[in-house]
Design an enzyme around this catalytic site. Structure first.
Site, short mmCIF file in Angstrom:
data_model
loop_
_atom_site.label_atom_id
_atom_site.label_comp_id
_atom_site.label_asym_id
_atom_site.label_seq_id
_atom_site.Cartn_x
_atom_site.Cartn_y
_atom_site.Cartn_z
N GLN A 260 -8.74 -6.76 0.31
CA GLN A 260 -8.30 -6.46 -0.93
C GLN A 260 -9.22 -5.91 -1.98
O GLN A 260 -9.30 -4.92 -2.51
CB GLN A 260 -7.73 -7.67 -1.59
N ASP B 275 -4.81 -15.07 7.26
CA ASP B 275 -3.51 -15.69 6.61
C ASP B 275 -2.84 -16.48 7.67
O ASP B 275 -1.83 -17.16 7.47
CB ASP B 275 -2.51 -14.46 6.43
N GLY C 189 -1.48 -11.08 -4.98
CA GLY C 189 -3.18 -11.14 -5.18
C GLY C 189 -3.28 -9.57 -4.42
O GLY C 189 -4.06 -8.69 -5.09
N ARG D 246 -6.61 -17.29 -9.39
CA ARG D 246 -7.48 -16.96 -8.13
C ARG D 246 -8.41 -16.12 -8.80
O ARG D 246 -8.22 -15.20 -9.73
CB ARG D 246 -6.54 -16.14 -7.26
N ARG E 59 -6.22 -23.60 0.83
CA ARG E 59 -5.34 -23.75 2.13
C ARG E 59 -6.10 -24.89 3.12
O ARG E 59 -5.53 -25.43 4.05
CB ARG E 59 -5.04 -22.60 2.87
N ARG F 77 0.87 -1.16 0.02
CA ARG F 77 -0.07 0.11 0.12
C ARG F 77 1.03 1.25 0.05
O ARG F 77 0.62 2.20 -0.55
CB ARG F 77 -1.11 -0.04 1.16
#
Ligand code: S3P
Length: 434
Positions: free
Chosen positions: A167, A316, A92, A120, A347, A26
């Site tokens: 995101q 995450d 991503g 993705r 995952r 960012r």
């Protein structure tokens, strides 16, 4: 293809993890849009942060690493059209956030990525950006990269996010910077708020009312804000591997220095405490994105349930939490985490498969898993493949530290996306890596 062999070990000592991946990217984007030169300390020297920075350079920003800092000279709101596709590697965050900027800036650009990124979902950003007036082409098989963005003349809009995703939220807010009028996003659950915090630090007009975030656009002439200096704290998600490694081992003691402590990122600490770990947090900087130190003392943990609003704030960390579940007494249940299936790999499927290889009892659910512990881990006589997912590779390296033999993990180059020093730190904390 690179691989690593890791051995059982107990970890302890002090570690300083590299810069936060979400904040670094960012900062790269916003400093590149600013007027003047920003000095950035602590910028992550990982592949994702580097590909985002390189994309900003392709669009006119200047970046230079000098004396342990990164200097970014911005374009004062006027990005140039890139001559070549933007190569986003594995990122991503870089892809989705930058799509918002490109759409707003009224330029045309295409984006490509590696195999993992190219699988993705990108439809989630196409929809709001098209509502605002951009045209987005996704030429992959199922709404995936390569992506062609044709931006310009965006109109502010109201957008109810269909999934809890920082995101997607950030993509819309960044596009909103360039729109005519007001853009409002409403989140179903609170997600990481680094974009909002950076907007506030740059005096960009943003309004936050609970789950509703609005930005008054600067219009097609592009945003005008001045460069400033940024300090990127250590990445909590990288620290998470050592937090869990120490928390699960009775008697272990570990200190993590200079690590980001934004409450929208640190729900793992609440989970570890619920499971019985002894964790002490000291905040040394409260302004903006807070940071400080974390001290962990290990214990015999017990299982817990992780669901609801907690999920986006540890999204995450779920692979490494499933490792803690395997070592804890009783059941650890992860629910409401279907988003895990569209990360750098699926995952849920990857961790369920890998835990089973070690003899762990685990039930796969559509939106999570139930892990029953404590397992007596047995290192399998097979090579584990990360499938290009850095967090799977690192979680498996930590899991094997509690096992009974050496484990080879294949395809570990992906670790460089977020934590290039991981293997070195593993040795520094008492591990053995070949
Ligand atoms: C990120 C947000 C999360 C996270 C990713 C980084 C960000 O993704 O999994 O690693 O920097 O905004 P989603 O917002 O898509 O859940």
């Amino acid at each position: 293809m690179s691989s690593k062999k890791v051995f059982p070990a107990a970890f302890g000592g002090t570690v300083k993890v590299p810069g936060d991946k979400s904040i670094s990217q960012r900062v790269a984007m916003l400093a590149s849009l600013a007027e003047g030169t920003s000095k950035v300390t602590g910028y992550l020297n990982g592949e994702d942060a580097r590909s985002t920075l390189a994309a900003m350079e392709q669009m006119g920003a200047k970046a230079e690493f000098r004396d342990d800092a990164l200097y970014i000279t911005g374009v004062a709101g006027e990005l140039q059209q890139p001559d070549e596709p933007l190569s986003m590697g594995n990122s991503g965050t870089g892809t989705r956030l930058l799509a918002g900027i490109v759409a707003g800036a009224g330029i045309e650009a295409s984006m490509v990525g590696d195999d993992s990124l190219s699988s993705r979902p990108m439809g989630r950003i196409r929809h709001p950006l098209e509502l605002m007036g951009a045209r987005i082409g996704l030429t992959g098989k199922r709404g995936t990269l390569p992506m062609m963005i044709c931006g310009g003349n965006l109109k502010g809009t109201g957008y109810l996010l269909p999934m809890a995703s920082a995101q997607v939220k950030s993509c819309v807010l960044l596009a909103g910077l360039f729109a005519e009028g007001k853009t409002t996003v409403v989140e179903p659950r609170p997600t990481r708020d680094h974009t909002e915090k950076l907007f506030q630090a740059l005096d960009i007009p943003i309004e936050i009312n609970g789950l509703e975030i609005s930005i008054e656009g600067y219009g097609r002439s592009g945003p005008r804000f001045k460069a400033r200096d940024f300090v990127v704290p250590g990445d909590f998600s990288s620290a998470a591997f050592w937090i869990v490694a120490a928390a699960c081992r009775p008697g272990a003691e570990l200190l993590i220095d200079n690590v980001g402590l934004n409450p929208r990122r640190t729900a793992l600490l609440d989970v570890m405490k619920r499971m019985g770990a002894d964790i002490e947090v000291t905040v040394t900087e409260e302004k903006g994105d807070p940071y400080g130190t974390i001290k962990v003392r290990g214990a015999k943990l017990k299982g817990t349930v992780i669901d609801g609003d907690e999920i986006p704030n540890l999204i995450d960390e779920l692979p490494i939490i499933s490792v803690a579940g395997a070592l804890a007494v009783g059941q650890t249940e992860i629910r409401d985490a279907a988003e895990l299936r569209v990360k750098e790999s699926d995952r849920i499927a990857e961790m369920v498969k890998n835990l089973r290889l070690f003899g762990v009892e685990v039930e796969e659910k559509d939106d999570g898993m139930i892990v029953t512990g404590p397992a007596t881990l047995k290192t399998p006589n097979v090579v584990i493949d990360s499938h290009g997912d850095h967090r799977i590779a690192m979680s498996m390296a930590v899991l094997n530290s509690f096992s009974d033999g050496p484990l080879t993990i294949d395809n570990v180059g992906c670790v460089d996306t977020s934590y290039p020093e991981f293997w070195q730190h593993m040795e520094q904390l008492g591990g053995r890596v070949e």
